[in-house]
Write a protein that holds these residues in place. Structure first.
Motif, PDB file in Angstrom:
ATOM      1  N   LEU A 177       0.815  -1.211   0.000  1.00  0.00           N
ATOM      2  CA  LEU A 177       0.000   0.000   0.000  1.00  0.00           C
ATOM      3  C   LEU A 177       0.855   1.271   0.000  1.00  0.00           C
ATOM      4  N   ARG A 178       2.147   1.135   0.317  1.00  0.00           N
ATOM      5  CA  ARG A 178       3.016   2.309   0.445  1.00  0.00           C
ATOM      6  C   ARG A 178       3.068   3.076  -0.869  1.00  0.00           C
ATOM      7  N   ARG A 179       2.957   4.370  -0.753  1.00  0.00           N
ATOM      8  CA  ARG A 179       2.907   5.207  -1.948  1.00  0.00           C
ATOM      9  C   ARG A 179       4.173   6.047  -2.139  1.00  0.00           C
ATOM     10  N   PHE A 180       5.111   6.014  -1.190  1.00  0.00           N
ATOM     11  CA  PHE A 180       6.269   6.906  -1.285  1.00  0.00           C
ATOM     12  C   PHE A 180       7.558   6.136  -1.015  1.00  0.00           C
ATOM     13  N   ASP A 181       8.603   6.423  -1.794  1.00  0.00           N
ATOM     14  CA  ASP A 181       9.960   6.001  -1.457  1.00  0.00           C
ATOM     15  C   ASP A 181      10.580   7.168  -0.694  1.00  0.00           C
ATOM     16  N   TRP A 182      10.354   7.158   0.613  1.00  0.00           N
ATOM     17  CA  TRP A 182      10.603   8.382   1.390  1.00  0.00           C
ATOM     18  C   TRP A 182      12.007   8.467   1.961  1.00  0.00           C
ATOM     19  N   LEU A 183      12.784   7.380   1.903  1.00  0.00           N
ATOM     20  CA  LEU A 183      14.163   7.413   2.398  1.00  0.00           C
ATOM     21  C   LEU A 183      15.073   7.851   1.248  1.00  0.00           C
ATOM     22  N   ALA A 184      15.745   8.977   1.445  1.00  0.00           N
ATOM     23  CA  ALA A 184      16.526   9.595   0.368  1.00  0.00           C
ATOM     24  C   ALA A 184      17.700   8.711  -0.041  1.00  0.00           C
ATOM     25  N   ARG A 185      17.965   8.664  -1.326  1.00  0.00           N
ATOM     26  CA  ARG A 185      19.089   7.922  -1.903  1.00  0.00           C
ATOM     27  C   ARG A 185      19.854   8.841  -2.863  1.00  0.00           C
ATOM     28  N   ARG A 186      21.144   8.563  -3.043  1.00  0.00           N
ATOM     29  CA  ARG A 186      21.963   9.286  -4.019  1.00  0.00           C
ATOM     30  C   ARG A 186      22.223   8.397  -5.232  1.00  0.00           C
ATOM     31  N   ALA A 187      22.653   9.033  -6.279  1.00  0.00           N
ATOM     32  CA  ALA A 187      22.986   8.266  -7.481  1.00  0.00           C
ATOM     33  C   ALA A 187      24.106   7.280  -7.208  1.00  0.00           C
TER      34      ALA A 187
END
Length: 710
Positions: A634-644
């Motif tokens: 159900l999660r709608r967000f990838d909320w943990l920030a990632r770098r390239a």
């Protein structure tokens, strides 16, 4: 040994025989008792009647002499599951044997079957047996509340009585109490003359200390005397189109003349009764009624009388009826010959006082309707009759009443009683939401996260788990599933406010953040595992980290466990009771390890393994975690920030993730992420994040990462 103070003591002994005959049935289903079993439980001189057709009860009769002689009704015996199948926390209704005499007094309550987790291998069944035994000798005429035993001495003659609850089983015994009283009230209303309306314990009461001298006009103005005025034309209009139209020649000839002026006053209200009756009349009325009874004084003048020539004093009137909430309430002539005080009232033709007993559930704080019936007949040999009712709304002004007591049986009372805990939990959840949503420095800076997370988890374990008993469980899911399959209400869930609030929050957080908000921050057993693992590190206990491939296979096990739990619970409540013990939550959190040694050893072993293999149970075995992981879709967000650079080529976060929830490409598996926030702290750290370190030095990461399979 406690013996109930009632005149049919042998029945209390007989009910013990029934309990032995019906001990521990396999599944709580519809009624399990048979007429043969009850007959063995109630030997001569008692006779068990046949199960009644309209309501599932067995009448208990007592013979007066040889069988050919008459029998007297003693009471009724029934099973709660037939009348009030309220689901418990396993999703299955508790089934109780309830025996009650003709006055609404319990002479026994016994447990026939139950699947409450806390009473199965938890605190054991004995506390539940002791709890239900307290109903013996109590009456539905009393307000039975769960409270302190210090008020036990006030039982006799009291309208309020308190029975002791069971520690760590507050919600379960509330459900038991509601089951007993709901089932018994249905029988009492159907067979003992109790009203089908409100619970007599939950109505407003007359203020006995408020008296204001008033004349007739003032009583009408204050709403203490209500009036219905009917003219001949009003009655004739009501009969239009019926066989009674035109049958009253006087009404047709003189349509504007009075037909009846009907007056009503609830004279148990002192400002009504003491003004309308003389002092002697007030005392006479008060002496003729019991506490909680009401007296309605009905007065009239005009050509129509509310009591016909054939009315018998002391009986129920044919021409008058009383209703509240659409349900009829019996009122009976008090046969009171008490003169009225001269206070300026009109000249009255008739005045009668009608008694409404306390058990009827009449609520003086709610509107009621007093109806007068007019019947007309056309024809002589076989007259055709038609009737019309004319209603007078009666209500007592609020200032003359004491508001209704809180419902001590329902879930709302539990929420009120636990309002401090509820408030603390709401603040805790609001604070956590704020910290995660804003990426507060408490969770995004390594030096602060290092002390804040253990502190928060300590609150989760001690307050939320051990004190407030807010441990969510797969038992909750099983209960809702079983209730849904059986098409029963989910209202039982409201009896545990902490779990209700947590589930609402968890379902909401699944959409925003995924499963980790609960599993990583709000699960008391998870907090216990993590805190023990931290202590193990301080003690330099060696930890093991499964390889990526082994970890991946082990993580599938919890889904198999979840499937087994759900299948067993649907197949049989007894099987469900057994397999949910895969969860150590009841042992470690609910009962604080105070349980028989196999359960305690199992829970301790899981905590011990978790000190070596980080959060072993949570990651690999937990069926609740599996359910939440599936629900993370159900999660709608990838909320943990990632770098390239994350994963290509930097592997710092992956190697430091204790949950092994980051893949070699740097992507976070939210179904396995516990939101420990370590990767967030690394992401924001100039000392820990390799791309940031190199950026400060003016360099870039170019070397590919090698996956060592760890």
């Amino acid at each position: 040994m406690y013996r109930p103070a009632w005149p049919y003591r042998p029945l209390a002994v007989a009910s013990l025989s029934i309990a032995l005959l019906t001990a521990a049935p396999d599944v709580a289903r519809g009624g399990v008792l048979t007429h043969a079993e009850l007959t063995q439980g109630f030997p001569s001189p008692y006779v068990v009647g046949q199960r009644e057709a309209d309501i599932p009860v067995w009448p208990i009769l007592r013979q007066n002499g040889p069988p050919a002689f008459s029998t007297d009704l003693v009471g009724y015996v029934f099973e709660s599951i037939d009348l009030a199948p309220i689901p418990g926390f396993a999703g299955t209704p508790i089934n109780l044997l309830v025996a009650m005499d003709r006055n609404g007094e319990f002479f026994d309550v016994r447990v026939l079957s139950q699947h409450e987790p806390v009473f199965l291998g938890g605190v054991g069944q004995e506390p539940l047996f002791r709890f239900v035994s307290q109903y013996r000798g109590l009456s539905l005429k009393q307000s039975i509340k769960i409270g302190s035993g210090t008020t036990q001495a006030g039982r006799t003659g009291s309208t309020n009585v308190y029975i002791d609850g069971v520690a760590k089983a507050t919600a379960s015994v509330r459900i038991v109490n509601q089951t007993v009283l709901s089932a018994a009230l249905k029988v009492a209303r159907a067979r003992l003359g109790f009203s089908g309306g409100r619970d007599p314990a939950l109505v407003a009461h007359v203020r006995p200390d408020l008296f204001e001298p008033k004349g007739w006009a003032a009583l009408e103005a204050a709403g203490l005397v209500q009036r219905l005025s009917l003219r001949n034309r009003d009655v004739e209009r009501a009969f239009a189109g019926t066989s009674g139209s035109g049958a009253d020649t006087e009404a047709v000839a003189r349509p504007d003349d009075p037909f009846v002026d009907l007056y009503a006053a609830l004279v148990t209200v002192p400002s009504s009764g003491r003004n309308l009756f003389t002092d002697a009349g007030w005392r006479a009325m008060s002496a003729r009624i019991n506490p909680g009874d009401h007296v309605l004084l009905v007065m009239s003048r005009g050509r129509y009388r509310f009591a016909g020539d054939d009315f018998v004093r002391g009986s129920v009137p044919d021409r008058l009826s009383l209703k509240q909430d659409g349900l009829a309430i019996e009122m009976r002539d008090l046969d009171l010959d008490a003169p009225l005080r001269a206070i300026g009232q009109p000249e009255l033709d008739t005045a009668m006082a009608f008694r409404v007993i306390a058990q009827s559930g009449l609520d003086p704080g709610a509107p009621m309707q007093l109806s007068i019936r007019v019947t007309r007949a056309r024809g002589i040999v076989y007259p055709e009759r038609s009737s019309q009712d004319f209603a007078l709304d009666v209500a007592v002004p609020a200032r003359f009443l004491i508001p209704a007591d809180d419902d001590q049986k329902g879930w709302r009372a539990i929420w009120r009683a636990r309002r401090v805990e509820v408030g603390a939990l709401v603040l805790l959840l609001a604070g956590l939401s704020f910290l995660l949503a804003r990426r507060s420095t408490l969770v995004s800076r390594a030096e602060r996260l290092r002390w804040f997370r253990p502190a928060f988890l300590s609150v989760t374990l001690v307050y939320l788990g051990w004190v407030a008993q807010g441990q969510l469980s797969v038992v909750n899911i099983v209960a809702l599933l079983q209730a849904s399959v059986a098409r029963r209400s989910w209202a039982f869930f409201l009896f545990d406010p902490m779990s209700t609030i947590l589930w609402i929050f968890v379902l909401g957080s699944l959409v925003v953040w995924g499963r980790g908000t609960f599993c990583g921050w709000l699960c008391p057993f998870g907090a216990l595992q993590e805190l023990v693992a931290s202590l193990a590190r301080l003690a330099h206990i060696r930890t093991l980290r499964p390889s990526t491939s082994v970890d991946g296979r082990l993580k599938r096990v919890k889904y198999v466990v979840l499937a087994i739990v759900l299948a067993a619970a649907l197949a049989s409540p007894r099987w469900g009771d057994a397999v949910v013990e895969v969860e150590p939550f009841k042992t470690a959190i609910t009962l604080l390890f105070a349980r028989s040694w196999p359960f305690a050893l199992y829970a301790i072993a899981l905590v011990g393994v978790g000190a070596v293999i980080y959060k072993f149970y949570c990651r690999y075995l937990c069926p609740l975690g599996a359910f939440l992981a599936l629900a993370s879709a159900l999660r709608r967000f990838d909320w943990l920030a990632r770098r390239a650079e994350c994963g290509k080529p930097c592997q710092t976060c992956r190697h430091r993730c204790e949950y092994q929830a980051i893949d070699p490409r740097g992507r976070i598996d939210y179904a396995e992420c516990f939101q420990c926030m370590d990767c967030v702290a690394i992401y924001n750290s100039d000392e820990l994040c390799t791309p940031r370190i190199l950026a400060r030095k003016g360099k870039r990461m170019t070397a590919p990462s090698t996956d060592d399979g760890s």
